[in-house]
Design an enzyme around this catalytic site. Structure first.
Site, PDB file in Angstrom:
ATOM      1  N   SER A  12       0.634   1.144   7.143  1.00  0.00           N
ATOM      2  CA  SER A  12       0.787   0.708   5.757  1.00  0.00           C
ATOM      3  C   SER A  12       2.261   0.409   5.489  1.00  0.00           C
ATOM      4  O   SER A  12       3.144   0.829   6.252  1.00  0.00           O
ATOM      5  CB  SER A  12       0.307   1.825   4.819  1.00  0.00           C
ATOM      6  OG  SER A  12       0.662   1.585   3.477  1.00  0.00           O
ATOM      7  N   TYR A  60      -1.198  10.062   0.851  1.00  0.00           N
ATOM      8  CA  TYR A  60      -1.397   8.789   1.547  1.00  0.00           C
ATOM      9  C   TYR A  60      -0.130   8.412   2.312  1.00  0.00           C
ATOM     10  O   TYR A  60      -0.190   8.017   3.483  1.00  0.00           O
ATOM     11  CB  TYR A  60      -1.747   7.703   0.526  1.00  0.00           C
ATOM     12  CG  TYR A  60      -2.104   6.368   1.146  1.00  0.00           C
ATOM     13  CD1 TYR A  60      -3.394   6.116   1.584  1.00  0.00           C
ATOM     14  CD2 TYR A  60      -1.156   5.362   1.279  1.00  0.00           C
ATOM     15  CE1 TYR A  60      -3.730   4.894   2.150  1.00  0.00           C
ATOM     16  CE2 TYR A  60      -1.470   4.143   1.841  1.00  0.00           C
ATOM     17  CZ  TYR A  60      -2.760   3.910   2.275  1.00  0.00           C
ATOM     18  OH  TYR A  60      -3.081   2.696   2.843  1.00  0.00           O
TER      19      TYR A  60
END
Length: 252
Positions: A144, A157
């Site tokens: 990410s 996350y």
């Protein structure tokens, strides 16, 4: 040259294949010739993806597992290998939870880490053993932009995606000698369910678009080329790399 990118005769397991990035990656691998095992959290979750692959003449099968449950992840690995040797593993299944760090609930933290990190490592370990024995394999983890930065109100996350980048490099270091390439794709800001809150926030959406040189959000299909490249012989000497597909976000 096209033979370098061919996945004919290969079998891929893609988690998170029910929609979004995982669905796009599964369809792309199938288009390149792979038989694709599409995993999602429910038995019927990947039926749409499987149908799309079959409609284009590919071979696909739906599998299911709750990636937050270690027993279910182990069962998924077993179910996949029952279909034959898995040549390509794409760890795309993921989840996100948003809350300020000082209020972040630990049960949410544990679930995010279990789904995004633990399941990816365990599947890599279980399927990697057979890849080591066969002296070949491709593992693609989904990282990410938050593998590089901290984000806002998504500490679990962010931690999981930093860890995915690290695990990618660690496995590549150990398994390169077995002719296994372990890499990651770091998507930029893509239109998916996980980013729906950002897209709906007028100020955040404007700020995000302003930083992307391409001037637009990514679409799931924009990952197709990167996924096929990292799954194919074209990337045989690429290992431990995190490939950003971000419209230029990191270059700003």
């Amino acid at each position: 040259m096209s033979a370098l990118f061919s996945l004919q005769g290969k079998t891929a397991l893609v988690t998170g294949a029910s929609r979004g990035l995982g669905q796009a990656i599964a369809i792309a691998l199938a288009a390149a010739g792979a038989r694709v095992l599409c995993a999602s959290s429910s038995a019927a979750g990947s039926y749409e993806t499987v149908a799309a692959i079959q409609q284009q003449g590919g071979e696909s099968l739906a599998l299911a597992a709750d990636l937050s449950d270690e027993t279910a992840v182990r069962a998924l690995a077993a179910a996949a290998t029952e279909q034959g040797a898995v040549d390509i593993l794409v760890n795309c299944g993921g989840t996100i939870f948003r809350a300020p760090a000082d209020e972040f609930p630990m049960d949410a933290w544990r679930k995010v880490m279990a789904v995004n990190l633990d399941a990816a490592f365990l599947l890599s370990q279980l399927l990697g053993r057979d890849m080591i024995a066969r002296k070949q394999g491709k593992i693609i983890n989904i990282a990410s932009m938050l593998s590089y930065s901290g984000g806002i109100t998504v500490p679990a996350y962010t931690a999981s995606k930093h860890a995915i980048a690290g695990v990618t490099k660690a496995l590549a270091n150990e398994w390169a000698k077995h002719n296994i390439q372990v890499n990651a794709i770091a998507p930029g800001y893509f239109r998916t369910d996980n980013t729906a809150a950002l897209q709906a926030d007028e100020a955040r959406n404007a700020a995000i678009l302003d930083r992307i040189p391409a001037g637009q959000w990514g679409e799931p299909a924009d990952l197709a080329g990167a996924a096929v490249f990292l799954a194919s012989a074209a990337s045989q000497y690429v290992n431990g790399h995190v490939l950003a597909v971000d419209g230029g976000w990191l270059a700003r």
